[in-house]
Scaffold this active site. Structure first.
Site, PDB file in Angstrom:
ATOM      1  N   ASP A 177       7.903  -5.438   8.033  1.00 12.64           N
ATOM      2  CA  ASP A 177       9.181  -4.990   8.579  1.00 12.64           C
ATOM      3  C   ASP A 177       9.601  -5.847   9.774  1.00 12.64           C
ATOM      4  O   ASP A 177      10.780  -6.203   9.915  1.00 12.64           O
ATOM      5  CB  ASP A 177       9.080  -3.515   9.012  1.00 12.64           C
ATOM      6  CG  ASP A 177       9.110  -2.581   7.811  1.00 12.64           C
ATOM      7  OD1 ASP A 177       9.394  -3.057   6.691  1.00 12.64           O
ATOM      8  OD2 ASP A 177       8.853  -1.378   7.999  1.00 12.64           O
TER       9      ASP A 177
ATOM     10  N   THR B  47      -1.122   7.536   0.152  1.00 13.12           N
ATOM     11  CA  THR B  47      -2.551   7.416  -0.185  1.00 13.12           C
ATOM     12  C   THR B  47      -3.213   6.218   0.491  1.00 13.12           C
ATOM     13  O   THR B  47      -4.433   6.135   0.560  1.00 13.12           O
ATOM     14  CB  THR B  47      -2.736   7.250  -1.700  1.00 13.12           C
ATOM     15  OG1 THR B  47      -2.130   6.005  -2.081  1.00 13.12           O
ATOM     16  CG2 THR B  47      -2.072   8.379  -2.476  1.00 13.12           C
TER      17      THR B  47
ATOM     18  N   ARG C  16       0.844  -1.192   0.000  1.00 12.41           N
ATOM     19  CA  ARG C  16       0.000   0.000   0.000  1.00 12.41           C
ATOM     20  C   ARG C  16       0.873   1.233   0.000  1.00 12.41           C
ATOM     21  O   ARG C  16       1.866   1.310   0.721  1.00 12.41           O
ATOM     22  CB  ARG C  16      -1.000  -0.006   1.150  1.00 12.41           C
ATOM     23  CG  ARG C  16      -0.395  -0.227   2.490  1.00 12.41           C
ATOM     24  CD  ARG C  16      -1.451  -0.199   3.543  1.00 12.41           C
ATOM     25  NE  ARG C  16      -0.844   0.226   4.793  1.00 12.41           N
ATOM     26  CZ  ARG C  16      -1.503   0.595   5.846  1.00 12.41           C
ATOM     27  NH1 ARG C  16      -2.814   0.617   5.827  1.00 12.41           N
ATOM     28  NH2 ARG C  16      -0.877   0.955   6.940  1.00 12.41           N
TER      29      ARG C  16
ATOM     30  N   ASP D  23       4.275  -2.765  11.881  1.00 11.99           N
ATOM     31  CA  ASP D  23       4.395  -3.134  10.469  1.00 11.99           C
ATOM     32  C   ASP D  23       4.826  -4.595  10.378  1.00 11.99           C
ATOM     33  O   ASP D  23       5.977  -4.932  10.669  1.00 11.99           O
ATOM     34  CB  ASP D  23       5.414  -2.223   9.768  1.00 11.99           C
ATOM     35  CG  ASP D  23       5.422  -2.439   8.266  1.00 11.99           C
ATOM     36  OD1 ASP D  23       5.594  -3.603   7.835  1.00 11.99           O
ATOM     37  OD2 ASP D  23       5.246  -1.462   7.522  1.00 11.99           O
TER      38      ASP D  23
HETATM   39  C1  PRP Z   1       0.805  -4.701   4.898  1.00 11.50           C
HETATM   40  C2  PRP Z   1       0.092  -5.994   5.205  1.00 11.50           C
HETATM   41  C3  PRP Z   1      -1.058  -5.995   4.228  1.00 11.50           C
HETATM   42  C4  PRP Z   1      -1.379  -4.525   4.130  1.00 11.50           C
HETATM   43  C5  PRP Z   1      -2.615  -4.247   4.920  1.00 11.50           C
HETATM   44  O1  PRP Z   1       1.575  -4.826   3.760  1.00 11.50           O
HETATM   45  O2  PRP Z   1       0.919  -7.108   5.082  1.00 11.50           O
HETATM   46  O3  PRP Z   1      -0.726  -6.513   2.959  1.00 11.50           O
HETATM   47  O4  PRP Z   1      -0.281  -3.804   4.700  1.00 11.50           O
HETATM   48  O5  PRP Z   1      -2.995  -2.940   4.783  1.00 11.50           O
HETATM   49  P1  PRP Z   1      -4.324  -2.510   4.043  1.00 11.50           P
HETATM   50  O6  PRP Z   1      -5.403  -3.403   4.555  1.00 11.50           O
HETATM   51  O7  PRP Z   1      -4.488  -1.086   4.449  1.00 11.50           O
HETATM   52  O8  PRP Z   1      -4.119  -2.657   2.569  1.00 11.50           O
HETATM   53  P2  PRP Z   1       2.498  -3.621   3.239  1.00 11.50           P
HETATM   54  O9  PRP Z   1       1.717  -2.751   2.319  1.00 11.50           O
HETATM   55  O10 PRP Z   1       3.134  -2.945   4.409  1.00 11.50           O
HETATM   56  O11 PRP Z   1       3.552  -4.364   2.358  1.00 11.50           O
HETATM   57  P3  PRP Z   1       4.673  -5.425   2.816  1.00 11.50           P
HETATM   58  O12 PRP Z   1       3.960  -6.693   3.201  1.00 11.50           O
HETATM   59  O13 PRP Z   1       5.491  -5.574   1.593  1.00 11.50           O
HETATM   60  O14 PRP Z   1       5.428  -4.842   3.979  1.00 11.50           O
HETATM   61  N1  URA Z   2       0.059  -3.118   7.694  1.00 12.03           N
HETATM   62  C1  URA Z   2       0.789  -3.516   8.757  1.00 12.03           C
HETATM   63  O1  URA Z   2       1.760  -4.261   8.602  1.00 12.03           O
HETATM   64  N2  URA Z   2       0.419  -3.104   9.970  1.00 12.03           N
HETATM   65  C2  URA Z   2      -0.650  -2.309  10.185  1.00 12.03           C
HETATM   66  O2  URA Z   2      -0.940  -1.962  11.335  1.00 12.03           O
HETATM   67  C3  URA Z   2      -1.375  -1.894   9.067  1.00 12.03           C
HETATM   68  C4  URA Z   2      -1.009  -2.321   7.838  1.00 12.03           C
END
Ligand code: PRP
Ligand code: URA
Length: 209
Positions: free
Chosen positions: A204, A109, A105, A201
């Site tokens: 991370d 935005t 995401r 996160d």
């Molecule tokens: C995190 C998580 C989901 C998303 C959830 O991924 O693993 O995929 O955020 O958020 P949303 O419901 O608002 O879309 P992230 O975008 O941080 O990517 P990553 O897994 O590569 O760290």
């Molecule tokens: N993605 C994450 O990894 N953590 C949150 O709290 C929201 C989105």
């Protein structure tokens, strides 16, 4: 516990591990192990009502008829963080195929950005478990479900560890028939789209980035 196509798996062992997962002092090694274990434990509830079919089996003493899963299974982690749950699920469903959907995401935005898709060719005829530890705004999950539907998938279950009420509502606004299995429904999102109390996160923390 179940309401509006949300299945909250509040098993005491899972809740104990989830509490350890939330702890900010858990390093990536511990965090990864906990995500793996929780995902594995969730499989029992997620698959509880899957159909089975009879299969003859010869025991050392006689022939009998057992039961096996009726349909093939595809596991689809949403990259990156969904990968952290994949091994745990595969331990219980070792014959599952694996598809991958890359979605992140946008930090500003909060809109989902899809960057990778690779699905098994026969995915439409399988039971699909879409996995991602976090359901926050619901943007990533909704985009992933949309992609799976376009690929012809009829049976999708979304499996996450922590869900925000906002994310459940957003996912179900677009895809009300997709059940959400989670280990917790947290209070709310903060202004940056993070789940409160949440666990930070997930990507991370899993990968140490
Ligand atoms: C995190 C998580 C989901 C998303 C959830 O991924 O693993 O995929 O955020 O958020 P949303 O419901 O608002 O879309 P992230 O975008 O941080 O990517 P990553 O897994 O590569 O760290
Ligand atoms: N993605 C994450 O990894 N953590 C949150 O709290 C929201 C989105």
């Amino acid at each position: 516990m179940q309401s509006q196509n949300v299945i909250l798996i509040d098993h005491p062992v899972i809740q104990t591990k989830l509490t350890e997962l939330r702890d900010y002092t858990a390093d990536h090694r511990k965090f990864r192990a906990l995500v793996d274990e929780i995902a594995s434990l969730m499989v029992y509830e997620v698959t509880r009502d899957w159909p089975t079919k009879p299969r003859p089996v010869q025991t050392p003493l006689e022939r009998t008829t057992g039961r096996v899963l009726a349909r093939r299974v595809t596991l689809v982690p949403i990259l990156r963080a969904g990968l952290g749950m994949a091994e745990g699920v595969l331990r219980l469903l070792p014959d599952a195929r694996l598809g991958h959907l890359g979605v992140y995401r946008d930090e500003k935005t909060l809109e989902p950005v899809s960057y990778y898709q690779k699905l098994p060719p026969d995915i439409a005829s399988t039971e699909v478990l879409l996995i991602d530890p976090m359901l926050a705004t619901g943007g990533s999950a909704s985009a992933a479900v949309q992609f799976l539907k376009k690929a012809g998938v009829g049976s999708i279950r979304f499996v996450c560890i922590v869900a925000a009420p906002e994310g459940i509502a957003a996912l179900h606004k677009q895809h009300p028939e997709v059940p959400v299995f989670c280990a917790a429904i947290d209070r709310q999102l903060n202004e940056k789209g993070y789940i409160l109390p949440g666990l930070g996160d997930a990507g991370d923390r899993l990968f140490g980035t």
